[in-house]
Write a protein that holds these residues in place. Structure first.
Motif, PDB file in Angstrom:
ATOM      1  N   TYR A  83      67.851  29.949  32.705  1.00 35.38           N
ATOM      2  CA  TYR A  83      67.740  31.081  33.707  1.00 35.38           C
ATOM      3  C   TYR A  83      68.577  31.882  34.096  1.00 35.38           C
ATOM      4  N   LEU A  84      67.680  32.611  34.398  1.00 36.19           N
ATOM      5  CA  LEU A  84      69.217  33.522  34.747  1.00 36.19           C
ATOM      6  C   LEU A  84      68.639  34.761  36.054  1.00 36.19           C
ATOM      7  N   SER A  85      69.290  34.947  36.770  1.00 36.68           N
ATOM      8  CA  SER A  85      69.386  36.000  37.675  1.00 36.68           C
ATOM      9  C   SER A  85      69.118  37.432  38.139  1.00 36.68           C
ATOM     10  N   LYS A  86      67.519  37.980  37.814  1.00 38.31           N
ATOM     11  CA  LYS A  86      67.895  39.067  37.508  1.00 38.31           C
ATOM     12  C   LYS A  86      66.713  40.008  38.613  1.00 38.31           C
ATOM     13  N   GLU A  87      66.757  41.061  38.963  1.00 29.80           N
ATOM     14  CA  GLU A  87      66.726  41.418  40.003  1.00 29.80           C
ATOM     15  C   GLU A  87      65.577  42.632  39.314  1.00 29.80           C
ATOM     16  N   PHE A  88      64.346  42.878  39.547  1.00 34.36           N
ATOM     17  CA  PHE A  88      62.672  43.742  38.937  1.00 34.36           C
ATOM     18  C   PHE A  88      62.473  43.906  38.831  1.00 34.36           C
ATOM     19  N   ILE A  89      60.833  44.673  39.371  1.00 36.47           N
ATOM     20  CA  ILE A  89      60.211  45.325  39.546  1.00 36.47           C
ATOM     21  C   ILE A  89      58.853  44.302  38.232  1.00 36.47           C
ATOM     22  N   ALA A  90      57.352  44.318  38.700  1.00 32.64           N
ATOM     23  CA  ALA A  90      56.587  44.189  37.694  1.00 32.64           C
ATOM     24  C   ALA A  90      55.370  44.112  38.839  1.00 32.64           C
ATOM     25  N   ASP A  91      54.257  44.471  38.056  1.00 29.73           N
ATOM     26  CA  ASP A  91      52.800  44.649  37.896  1.00 29.73           C
ATOM     27  C   ASP A  91      52.575  42.902  37.815  1.00 29.73           C
ATOM     28  N   VAL A  92      52.450  42.622  38.849  1.00 29.00           N
ATOM     29  CA  VAL A  92      51.648  41.673  39.226  1.00 29.00           C
ATOM     30  C   VAL A  92      50.533  41.637  39.570  1.00 29.00           C
ATOM     31  N   THR A  93      49.613  42.975  39.927  1.00 32.15           N
ATOM     32  CA  THR A  93      47.980  42.729  39.777  1.00 32.15           C
ATOM     33  C   THR A  93      46.660  41.548  39.105  1.00 32.15           C
ATOM     34  N   TYR A  94      46.077  41.678  39.799  1.00 33.96           N
ATOM     35  CA  TYR A  94      45.582  40.154  39.440  1.00 33.96           C
ATOM     36  C   TYR A  94      44.007  40.856  38.513  1.00 33.96           C
ATOM     37  N   TYR A  95      43.433  40.088  37.637  1.00 31.42           N
ATOM     38  CA  TYR A  95      42.615  40.727  36.552  1.00 31.42           C
ATOM     39  C   TYR A  95      41.525  39.330  36.278  1.00 31.42           C
ATOM     40  N   GLU A  96      40.648  39.588  36.636  1.00 31.19           N
ATOM     41  CA  GLU A  96      39.550  38.657  35.418  1.00 31.19           C
ATOM     42  C   GLU A  96      38.013  38.720  35.045  1.00 31.19           C
ATOM     43  N   THR A  97      38.150  38.969  33.965  1.00 31.96           N
ATOM     44  CA  THR A  97      37.366  39.819  32.936  1.00 31.96           C
ATOM     45  C   THR A  97      35.875  39.159  33.480  1.00 31.96           C
ATOM     46  N   SER A  98      35.684  37.257  34.008  1.00 32.28           N
ATOM     47  CA  SER A  98      34.358  36.919  34.598  1.00 32.28           C
ATOM     48  C   SER A  98      34.243  37.846  35.740  1.00 32.28           C
ATOM     49  N   THR A  99      34.553  38.242  36.778  1.00 33.20           N
ATOM     50  CA  THR A  99      34.423  39.103  38.043  1.00 33.20           C
ATOM     51  C   THR A  99      35.129  40.222  38.384  1.00 33.20           C
ATOM     52  N   LEU A 100      34.441  41.111  37.056  1.00 38.26           N
ATOM     53  CA  LEU A 100      34.918  42.464  37.319  1.00 38.26           C
ATOM     54  C   LEU A 100      34.676  44.047  38.631  1.00 38.26           C
ATOM     55  N   LYS A 101      32.987  43.082  38.945  1.00 36.19           N
ATOM     56  CA  LYS A 101      32.890  44.054  40.258  1.00 36.19           C
ATOM     57  C   LYS A 101      34.097  42.970  41.052  1.00 36.19           C
ATOM     58  N   GLU A 102      34.154  42.458  41.874  1.00 38.20           N
ATOM     59  CA  GLU A 102      34.888  41.676  42.293  1.00 38.20           C
ATOM     60  C   GLU A 102      36.248  42.099  42.222  1.00 38.20           C
ATOM     61  N   GLN A 103      37.169  43.340  41.605  1.00 36.72           N
ATOM     62  CA  GLN A 103      38.660  43.431  40.870  1.00 36.72           C
ATOM     63  C   GLN A 103      38.903  44.671  42.219  1.00 36.72           C
ATOM     64  N   ALA A 104      39.985  44.821  42.686  1.00 36.91           N
ATOM     65  CA  ALA A 104      39.998  45.617  43.619  1.00 36.91           C
ATOM     66  C   ALA A 104      40.981  46.217  42.896  1.00 36.91           C
ATOM     67  N   MET A 105      40.890  47.903  43.170  1.00 39.18           N
ATOM     68  CA  MET A 105      41.338  48.769  42.093  1.00 39.18           C
ATOM     69  C   MET A 105      42.631  49.009  42.179  1.00 39.18           C
TER      70      MET A 105
END
Length: 417
Positions: A83-105
């Protein structure tokens, strides 16, 4: 009751100690000066990548907490993990195909410094990071470039036919650009899937292409994506009782409500591929019930005005299906299941004849097996959970036509070890 409670506490404490001992494995901390500190690291079944680790130089020394911002990383040789210490930016948006209508845009971005797990070494290393939604991210590094996420976006778009899932495989373009000096490799990986195995293979090949002497793959044990969880739980039950049937202790008599404790242990077993949304949740607990009634009836009956008192201690096994909402730090959950209990201690089974001022056994041959239906709702946050639960009990009278049943509102708190 005290002996059983102490036994359950001892079992939980013993389990906690064993787990704590097993979690400490030989490891190496890499300081900011690239010095190596050898000792023991508390290795847990991390569901998400850790932001800090617990380290001690030997079994007898005090532990020290190292944050990802304070050291360069750590190594667990026994697990073949780096494990290495790293600084980064990631897209952590949650998506779930079974509840598409409830997903945030909206898109949720994470700008952090954390310990990422190294999958491939060399001049172009590959890392992996698992976010709070149990979603895997793959990141790479290149000379002169910061750690960069290989971007795979799932989003919802509105069309004439309705809303649908749209995928943007930006990582394929990123790899095409990164591998451009090796056209054959770039072509092979143009339609690469966003999975660990093909990405490791691609980065290992590119590192060998750039410098065969420095490419290496970090061979590791298979990840436990959804480990089995153990914990302790305690709570209180607000019990009410209902009598029914022709038996004189049941018919027309009102029994007092009671507030009684419960204490036990639990095991949470996830279903395969469910990302802990669905799991089998089992409990082994000790609980008590207690109630009494002043018997009513015509004045010519000998029992009118007499007092009956009952109190029992149960060992109970609950088997429940659990659904946990998978998004967010505080996660709601639902329990549905059944319980089976055995009377292990009779605290009271007393009949008091008021006229004769005499005590005797109220019921000979009580029913020792109790069945329960359980429905609960609660929330989890990290290792803690709190639940409000409704439970029924089949009672303790062994007569086919008469019984004293129970209903309970239980408030239960749990702590995952």
């Amino acid at each position: 009751m005290k002996k059983i409670l102490l036994c359950l506490v001892a079992m939980a404490a013993g389990q906690c100690i064993v787990l704590a001992q097993v979690n400490y494995l030989p490891g190496v901390v890499i300081t900011r000066q690239n010095d190596s500190l050898r000792g023991l690291i508390n290795v847990k079944n991390w569901v998400t990548n850790p932001g800090e680790i617990d380290f001690k130089s030997d079994k007898e020394s005090a532990s020290h907490l190292y944050k990802a911002t304070e050291i360069n990383g750590f190594v667990i040789p026994q697990e073949n993990k780096v494990y290495l210490s790293k600084e980064f930016i990631a897209d952590v948006t949650y998506y779930e195909t079974s509840t598409l209508k409830e997903q945030a845009m909206s898109v949720e971005s994470l700008d952090t410094t954390a310990f990422v797990e190294q999958l491939v070494g060399g001049s172009y290393p590959l890392y992996t990071y698992t976010d709070v939604h149990h979603r895997d991210h793959y990141l790479f590094e290149a000379p002169g470039r910061p750690v960069t996420e290989l971007v795979y976006i799932k989003t919802i778009v509105a069309t004439d036919d309705g809303s649908g899932l749209y995928e943007r495989k930006i990582y394929q373009q990123q790899l095409d650009t990164l591998f451009q000096d090796d056209p054959q490799l770039a072509k092979q990986n143009r339609f690469l899937g966003y999975y660990e195995k093909p990405l490791v293979k691609a980065f290992l090949a590119y590192n060998k292409f750039k410098d065969p002497t420095h490419a290496e793959e970090i061979i590791q044990k298979k990840k436990v994506r959804n480990p089995v969880w153990f914990g302790v739980m305690a709570g209180v039950g607000f019990n009410s009782y209902k009598s029914q049937g022709p038996f004189y202790m049941a018919n027309g008599n009102s029994y007092k409500s009671s507030v009684n404790p419960m204490l036990g242990i639990f095991i949470d077993i996830p279903f395969p591929g469910s990302s802990r949304k669905f799991s089998l949740y089992n409990e082994l607990l000790y609980k008590t019930i207690s109630t009494s009634s002043v018997l009513v009836g015509p004045v010519y009956n000998d029992y009118a005005g007499d007092i009956v008192s009952f109190g029992f201690g149960y060992a109970q096994l609950n088997i429940m299906a659990q659904y946990t909402y998978p998004k967010g730090i505080v996660r709601p959950f639902i329990h549905v299941g059944m319980g089976n209990a055995i009377v292990v201690k009779t605290n009271k089974n007393d009949y008091y004849d008021v006229d004769a001022k005499k005590h005797e056994t109220a019921v000979d041959g009580i029913r020792k097996h109790e069945e329960s239906a359980i429905l609960g709702i609660g929330v989890k946050a990290s290792r803690l959970q709190v639940e409000a639960r409704f439970s029924t009990g089949s009672g303790w009278l062994s007569y086919s036509s008469s019984n004293i049943t129970s209903k309970a509102l239980q408030i239960v708190a749990g702590f995952r070890l």
